[in-house]
Design a protein around this motif. Structure first.
Motif, PDB file in Angstrom:
ATOM      1  N   LEU A   1       0.834  -1.204   0.000  1.00  0.00           N
ATOM      2  CA  LEU A   1       0.000   0.000   0.000  1.00  0.00           C
ATOM      3  C   LEU A   1       0.865   1.248   0.000  1.00  0.00           C
ATOM      4  O   LEU A   1       1.868   1.325   0.721  1.00  0.00           O
ATOM      5  CB  LEU A   1      -0.896   0.001   1.235  1.00  0.00           C
ATOM      6  N   SER A   2       0.452   2.235  -0.778  1.00  0.00           N
ATOM      7  CA  SER A   2       1.143   3.527  -0.738  1.00  0.00           C
ATOM      8  C   SER A   2       0.464   4.481   0.242  1.00  0.00           C
ATOM      9  O   SER A   2       1.054   5.465   0.668  1.00  0.00           O
ATOM     10  CB  SER A   2       1.166   4.144  -2.139  1.00  0.00           C
ATOM     11  N   ALA A   3      -0.788   4.175   0.586  1.00  0.00           N
ATOM     12  CA  ALA A   3      -1.543   4.997   1.533  1.00  0.00           C
ATOM     13  C   ALA A   3      -2.560   4.096   2.247  1.00  0.00           C
ATOM     14  O   ALA A   3      -2.981   3.096   1.667  1.00  0.00           O
ATOM     15  CB  ALA A   3      -2.292   6.112   0.791  1.00  0.00           C
ATOM     16  N   PRO A   4      -2.982   4.407   3.467  1.00  0.00           N
ATOM     17  CA  PRO A   4      -2.642   5.610   4.247  1.00  0.00           C
ATOM     18  C   PRO A   4      -1.263   5.542   4.884  1.00  0.00           C
ATOM     19  O   PRO A   4      -0.770   6.558   5.349  1.00  0.00           O
ATOM     20  CB  PRO A   4      -3.721   5.616   5.331  1.00  0.00           C
ATOM     21  N   LYS A   5      -0.628   4.369   4.905  1.00  0.00           N
ATOM     22  CA  LYS A   5       0.675   4.251   5.553  1.00  0.00           C
ATOM     23  C   LYS A   5       1.629   3.586   4.575  1.00  0.00           C
ATOM     24  O   LYS A   5       1.549   2.374   4.362  1.00  0.00           O
ATOM     25  CB  LYS A   5       0.543   3.405   6.828  1.00  0.00           C
ATOM     26  N   PRO A   6       2.533   4.337   3.984  1.00  0.00           N
ATOM     27  CA  PRO A   6       3.486   3.711   3.055  1.00  0.00           C
ATOM     28  C   PRO A   6       4.260   2.618   3.764  1.00  0.00           C
ATOM     29  O   PRO A   6       4.669   2.781   4.905  1.00  0.00           O
ATOM     30  CB  PRO A   6       4.408   4.872   2.667  1.00  0.00           C
TER      31      PRO A   6
ATOM     32  N   SER B   1     -11.264  -9.597  10.648  1.00  0.00           N
ATOM     33  CA  SER B   1     -10.241  -8.857  11.382  1.00  0.00           C
ATOM     34  C   SER B   1      -9.943  -7.533  10.687  1.00  0.00           C
ATOM     35  O   SER B   1     -10.368  -7.300   9.553  1.00  0.00           O
ATOM     36  CB  SER B   1      -8.963  -9.689  11.493  1.00  0.00           C
ATOM     37  N   VAL B   2      -9.203  -6.662  11.386  1.00  0.00           N
ATOM     38  CA  VAL B   2      -8.816  -5.353  10.853  1.00  0.00           C
ATOM     39  C   VAL B   2      -7.357  -5.427  10.409  1.00  0.00           C
ATOM     40  O   VAL B   2      -6.464  -5.490  11.252  1.00  0.00           O
ATOM     41  CB  VAL B   2      -8.994  -4.257  11.922  1.00  0.00           C
ATOM     42  N   PRO B   3      -7.086  -5.436   9.111  1.00  0.00           N
ATOM     43  CA  PRO B   3      -5.696  -5.577   8.651  1.00  0.00           C
ATOM     44  C   PRO B   3      -4.876  -4.301   8.791  1.00  0.00           C
ATOM     45  O   PRO B   3      -3.692  -4.359   9.092  1.00  0.00           O
ATOM     46  CB  PRO B   3      -5.844  -5.968   7.175  1.00  0.00           C
ATOM     47  N   VAL B   4      -5.507  -3.141   8.556  1.00  0.00           N
ATOM     48  CA  VAL B   4      -4.803  -1.860   8.630  1.00  0.00           C
ATOM     49  C   VAL B   4      -5.690  -0.886   9.408  1.00  0.00           C
ATOM     50  O   VAL B   4      -6.741  -0.476   8.899  1.00  0.00           O
ATOM     51  CB  VAL B   4      -4.519  -1.276   7.225  1.00  0.00           C
ATOM     52  N   PRO B   5      -5.291  -0.536  10.638  1.00  0.00           N
ATOM     53  CA  PRO B   5      -6.123   0.375  11.434  1.00  0.00           C
ATOM     54  C   PRO B   5      -6.440   1.672  10.680  1.00  0.00           C
ATOM     55  O   PRO B   5      -5.563   2.239  10.033  1.00  0.00           O
ATOM     56  CB  PRO B   5      -5.260   0.653  12.671  1.00  0.00           C
ATOM     57  N   ARG B   6      -7.695   2.080  10.757  1.00  0.00           N
ATOM     58  CA  ARG B   6      -8.221   3.337  10.181  1.00  0.00           C
ATOM     59  C   ARG B   6      -8.419   3.286   8.669  1.00  0.00           C
ATOM     60  O   ARG B   6      -8.944   4.245   8.096  1.00  0.00           O
ATOM     61  CB  ARG B   6      -7.341   4.554  10.514  1.00  0.00           C
TER      62      ARG B   6
ATOM     63  N   GLY C   1      -9.747   3.412   5.296  1.00  0.00           N
ATOM     64  CA  GLY C   1     -11.070   3.691   4.755  1.00  0.00           C
ATOM     65  C   GLY C   1     -12.019   4.338   5.735  1.00  0.00           C
ATOM     66  O   GLY C   1     -13.173   4.578   5.394  1.00  0.00           O
ATOM     67  N   ALA C   2     -11.547   4.606   6.940  1.00  0.00           N
ATOM     68  CA  ALA C   2     -12.445   5.130   7.973  1.00  0.00           C
ATOM     69  C   ALA C   2     -11.893   6.408   8.584  1.00  0.00           C
ATOM     70  O   ALA C   2     -12.144   6.707   9.744  1.00  0.00           O
ATOM     71  CB  ALA C   2     -12.664   4.082   9.060  1.00  0.00           C
ATOM     72  N   SER C   3     -11.161   7.181   7.805  1.00  0.00           N
ATOM     73  CA  SER C   3     -10.532   8.376   8.363  1.00  0.00           C
ATOM     74  C   SER C   3     -11.572   9.395   8.824  1.00  0.00           C
ATOM     75  O   SER C   3     -11.298  10.212   9.693  1.00  0.00           O
ATOM     76  CB  SER C   3      -9.581   9.003   7.343  1.00  0.00           C
ATOM     77  N   ASP C   4     -12.784   9.335   8.249  1.00  0.00           N
ATOM     78  CA  ASP C   4     -13.824  10.274   8.676  1.00  0.00           C
ATOM     79  C   ASP C   4     -14.909   9.588   9.494  1.00  0.00           C
ATOM     80  O   ASP C   4     -16.003  10.107   9.635  1.00  0.00           O
ATOM     81  CB  ASP C   4     -14.425  10.996   7.469  1.00  0.00           C
ATOM     82  N   CYS C   5     -14.585   8.438  10.060  1.00  0.00           N
ATOM     83  CA  CYS C   5     -15.560   7.702  10.873  1.00  0.00           C
ATOM     84  C   CYS C   5     -15.009   7.546  12.278  1.00  0.00           C
ATOM     85  O   CYS C   5     -13.905   7.060  12.462  1.00  0.00           O
ATOM     86  CB  CYS C   5     -15.821   6.324  10.268  1.00  0.00           C
ATOM     87  N   ARG C   6     -15.779   7.943  13.276  1.00  0.00           N
ATOM     88  CA  ARG C   6     -15.308   7.841  14.649  1.00  0.00           C
ATOM     89  C   ARG C   6     -15.716   6.527  15.297  1.00  0.00           C
ATOM     90  O   ARG C   6     -15.228   6.174  16.354  1.00  0.00           O
ATOM     91  CB  ARG C   6     -15.875   9.001  15.481  1.00  0.00           C
ATOM     92  N   ALA C   7     -16.637   5.812  14.669  1.00  0.00           N
ATOM     93  CA  ALA C   7     -17.200   4.634  15.318  1.00  0.00           C
ATOM     94  C   ALA C   7     -16.430   3.353  15.007  1.00  0.00           C
ATOM     95  O   ALA C   7     -16.463   2.413  15.794  1.00  0.00           O
ATOM     96  CB  ALA C   7     -18.655   4.455  14.889  1.00  0.00           C
ATOM     97  N   CYS C   8     -15.729   3.316  13.881  1.00  0.00           N
ATOM     98  CA  CYS C   8     -15.143   2.054  13.410  1.00  0.00           C
ATOM     99  C   CYS C   8     -13.623   2.063  13.492  1.00  0.00           C
ATOM    100  O   CYS C   8     -12.995   3.092  13.260  1.00  0.00           O
ATOM    101  CB  CYS C   8     -15.540   1.803  11.961  1.00  0.00           C
ATOM    102  N   PRO C   9     -13.004   0.908  13.769  1.00  0.00           N
ATOM    103  CA  PRO C   9     -11.544   0.812  13.749  1.00  0.00           C
ATOM    104  C   PRO C   9     -10.993   0.885  12.323  1.00  0.00           C
ATOM    105  O   PRO C   9      -9.843   1.258  12.122  1.00  0.00           O
ATOM    106  CB  PRO C   9     -11.257  -0.557  14.378  1.00  0.00           C
ATOM    107  N   ALA C  10     -11.816   0.521  11.347  1.00  0.00           N
ATOM    108  CA  ALA C  10     -11.457   0.590   9.927  1.00  0.00           C
ATOM    109  C   ALA C  10     -12.695   0.227   9.133  1.00  0.00           C
ATOM    110  O   ALA C  10     -13.631  -0.368   9.669  1.00  0.00           O
ATOM    111  CB  ALA C  10     -10.331  -0.379   9.588  1.00  0.00           C
TER     112      ALA C  10
END
Ligand SMILES: [Zn+2]
Length: 145
Positions: A34-39, A112-117, A119-128
């Motif tokens: 992945l190049s984003a959100p975390k290279p 499971s959550v493979p990469v925290p946040r 697709g959810a950068s504008d969501c406060r309820a979800c880990p991703a």
């Protein structure tokens, strides 16, 4: 399981042009860097699930069609995954549904959550909004909200 209508599609063209939530079923046959959100983050081969919502013009039909199109310019984080999955990607749509409720249901069913946040950068309820559930096929009952 709530009483919901979930529609499956290969290209989005058969979905209603109404607001709602969708789930993308994205199998990766090989690892994806992945190049984003975390290279530097890497998705191992496996089955990934992305939940989103469509509230704009064209609703679920337009948004899902865009996600499943192979010739798009990357715009969202998830585009990296849909482009890698290519024509094997599928979508489920939940007219009137909530992406966060859908995430909660699928995660509760074992994803499971493979990469925290992711697709959810504008969501406060979800880990991703990207999950991983390796043995899930598109018709798997665990993918229903
Ligand atoms: Zn959410």
């Amino acid at each position: 399981m709530t009483a919901v209508e979930v529609l499956a599609t290969a290209d989005g063209g058969d979905l209603p042009a109404v607001s709602g939530a969708y789930l993308l079923w994205l199998p990766l046959g090989r690892p994806l860097d992945l190049s984003a959100p975390k290279p530097g983050a890497r998705l191992a081969a496996g089955v990934y699930l992305y939940v989103g919502s469509a509230n704009g013009p064209g609703g679920l039909r337009a948004r899902v069609a865009r996600h499943l199109r192979a010739d798009k310019r990357p715009r969202w984080h998830v585009d990296q995954v849909t482009l890698a999955a290519g024509t094997t990607a599928r979508a489920l749509a939940w007219p009137g549904g909530s992406e966060c409720a859908w995430r909660e249901a699928v995660q509760g069913a074992g994803a499971s959550v493979p990469v925290p946040r992711f697709g959810a950068s504008d969501c406060r309820a979800c880990p991703a909004h990207l999950l991983r559930l390796d043995d899930a096929e598109p018709d798997d009952p665990r993918l229903r909200p």
